[in-house]
Design an enzyme around this catalytic site. Structure first.
Site, PDB file in Angstrom:
ATOM      1  N   LEU A 231      -3.486  16.372 -10.473  1.00  7.14           N
ATOM      2  CA  LEU A 231      -3.601  17.588  -9.669  1.00  7.14           C
ATOM      3  C   LEU A 231      -2.279  18.339  -9.724  1.00  7.14           C
ATOM      4  CD1 LEU A 231      -6.029  18.748  -8.231  1.00  7.14           C
ATOM      5  CD2 LEU A 231      -5.133  17.877  -6.083  1.00  7.14           C
ATOM      6  N   ASP A 232      -2.167  19.211 -10.724  1.00  8.80           N
ATOM      7  CA  ASP A 232      -0.922  19.941 -10.930  1.00  8.80           C
ATOM      8  C   ASP A 232      -0.865  21.168 -10.008  1.00  8.80           C
ATOM      9  OD1 ASP A 232       1.447  20.393 -12.978  1.00  8.80           O
ATOM     10  OD2 ASP A 232       0.531  22.322 -12.517  1.00  8.80           O
TER      11      ASP A 232
ATOM     12  N   ASP B   3      -3.680  14.672  -4.186  1.00  9.79           N
ATOM     13  CA  ASP B   3      -3.058  14.129  -5.396  1.00  9.79           C
ATOM     14  C   ASP B   3      -3.536  12.716  -5.634  1.00  9.79           C
ATOM     15  OD1 ASP B   3      -1.417  16.125  -6.291  1.00  9.79           O
ATOM     16  OD2 ASP B   3       0.331  15.512  -5.184  1.00  9.79           O
TER      17      ASP B   3
ATOM     18  N   ASP C 117      -2.475  14.707 -15.839  1.00  9.27           N
ATOM     19  CA  ASP C 117      -1.830  15.143 -14.599  1.00  9.27           C
ATOM     20  C   ASP C 117      -2.971  15.416 -13.636  1.00  9.27           C
ATOM     21  OD1 ASP C 117       0.599  17.781 -13.757  1.00  9.27           O
ATOM     22  OD2 ASP C 117      -0.461  16.275 -12.544  1.00  9.27           O
TER      23      ASP C 117
HETATM   24  P1  P6P Z   1       8.824  26.049  -9.585  1.00  7.41           P
HETATM   25  C1  P6P Z   1       4.031  22.599  -9.874  1.00  7.41           C
HETATM   26  O1  P6P Z   1       4.855  21.862  -8.995  1.00  7.41           O
HETATM   27  C2  P6P Z   1       4.681  22.577 -11.246  1.00  7.41           C
HETATM   28  O2  P6P Z   1       4.810  21.278 -11.717  1.00  7.41           O
HETATM   29  C3  P6P Z   1       3.872  23.428 -12.221  1.00  7.41           C
HETATM   30  O3  P6P Z   1       2.523  23.441 -11.921  1.00  7.41           O
HETATM   31  C4  P6P Z   1       4.478  24.800 -12.057  1.00  7.41           C
HETATM   32  O4  P6P Z   1       4.386  25.575 -13.244  1.00  7.41           O
HETATM   33  C5  P6P Z   1       5.944  24.492 -11.714  1.00  7.41           C
HETATM   34  O5  P6P Z   1       5.971  23.175 -11.168  1.00  7.41           O
HETATM   35  C6  P6P Z   1       6.506  25.466 -10.694  1.00  7.41           C
HETATM   36  O6  P6P Z   1       7.866  25.107 -10.497  1.00  7.41           O
HETATM   37  O7  P6P Z   1      10.203  25.474  -9.786  1.00  7.41           O
HETATM   38  O8  P6P Z   1       8.714  27.469 -10.139  1.00  7.41           O
HETATM   39  O9  P6P Z   1       8.302  25.951  -8.184  1.00  7.41           O
END
Ligand code: P6P
Length: 336
Positions: A118-119, A71, A116
């Site tokens: 590293l999503d 990240d 963002d």
């Molecule tokens: P949950 C990853 O942490 C994120 O920000 C997005 O990439 C993803 O769609 C979502 O959170 C997943 O969240 O609550 O389902 O684990």
């Protein structure tokens, strides 16, 4: 002999610029610098399993997520690649509370970059798809260092948006308002080559994507919609299949290519959902609309929302036009 033209993203950007006679070249330079940053991130992501850069730094980002070394690397790589080109007046990163200024010794430009880095980074250790998301706006203030005013713009003012999906192959998908185009990285030559020209999402799909672990926190209308998707009705392709990676870029990329709907709804614990308007909602909404799809918070077009805070969250329903319309009808109680 292959009929496919070999077009790098740099060539595609230049040809796109030629279509806009008034273009100054700054925009093309910005996208080229950004593409270099993506290649540098890809290089580290692709060897993450080999080099000791996994695991956390032992501290958290502003949202309380464990800050993984990748990240931080991705965040710094994008900032350092973009801070000196003279194309930007200000940046904002999902990993940083406040806006990121251009160093005083560098020139400022007429664009704003919101990203963002590293999503989906919680998936890094499991080698599951992660991605980088970006949005570009024209500046609002007249000159000099950009401000929060330049960042808090509604999504319909974006001049470009896209993502990089680091998966079985690495792809850059972006729009400048003239359709959505995908470029696959050829590791042998380090170039993103045009592989998906003018991506169009099917008008209706047969996949829904949501974290059903939150089911008991959902509204009754949302539960009715999910039940509708699970009913047997061959004439409308139901029951739909359920697919959820837990990484927005991977889930949206599949939705864009195959159709259907991705959802991160509001619930009793998160009244505005989990995803951020500026870093996730707006860029993905711009891409989906440009591909013929639709993106809403359940009652309002994502791109029309006037942001109040840099990290505000927004419920997100995006995908095939017909699927999102049906979802809205259930969510608004117009359909049971
Ligand atoms: P949950 C990853 O942490 C994120 O920000 C997005 O990439 C993803 O769609 C979502 O959170 C997943 O969240 O609550 O389902 O684990």
């Amino acid at each position: 002999m292959s009929k496919n033209k070999v077009i790098t993203i740099e060539r595609h950007i230049i040809e796109g610029e030629r279509a806009h006679p008034g273009a100054s070249g700054h925009f093309s330079g910005l996208l080229r610098d950004l593409t270099l940053a993506f290649k540098m991130i890809w290089r580290e992501v692709s060897k993450a399993g080999l080099v000791n850069i996994l695991g956390t730094l032992g501290r958290e980002n502003i949202h309380g997520d464990d800050l993984k070394k990748l990240d931080l690397f991705a965040d710094e790589t994008i900032y350092r690649a973009m801070d000196h080109g003279g194309h930007l007046c200000v940046m904002a990163s999902e990993e940083n509370e406040d806006v990121l200024h251009i160093p005083e010794n560098y020139p400022t430009g007429k664009y704003v970059l919101i990203y963002d880095p590293l999503d989906g980074s919680s998936n890094i250790d499991a080698n599951i798809t992660i991605g980088t998301i970006f949005s570009i706006y024209g500046r609002v203030t007249r000159s000099g260092q950009g401000t929060m005013v330049d960042c808090l713009q509604p999504g319909y003012k974006q001049v470009a948006a896209g993502y990089v999906v680091y998966g079985s192959s690495t792809m850059l998908v972006y729009t400048t308002g003239d359709g959505v185009h995908g470029f696959t990285l050829d590791p042998a030559i380090g170039e993103f080559l045009l592989s998906h020209e003018n991506i169009r999402i099917p008008r209706r799909g047969s996949i829904y994507s949501v974290n059903e672990g939150n089911y008991h926190r959902w509204s009754d209308n949302l539960k009715k919609y999910i039940s509708y998707l699970q009913e047997e009705d061959k004439t409308t392709g139901r029951p739909y299949s359920s697919r959820y990676i837990g990484a927005l870029v991977g889930d949206v990329h599949r939705t864009l290519l195959y159709g259907g709907i991705f959802m991160y709804p509001a619930d009793s614990k998160r009244p505005h959902g989990k995803l951020r308007l500026m870093y996730e909602g707006n860029p993905m909404a711009f891409l989906l609309e440009q591909a013929g799809g639709r993106a809403t918070n359940g009652c309002e077009r994502i791109l029309d929302i006037q942001p109040r805070q840099l990290h505000q969250r927004v419920p997100l329903f995006l995908g095939s036009e017909e699927d999102v319309v049906i979802a809205e009808e259930f969510l608004q109680g117009k359909r049971t």
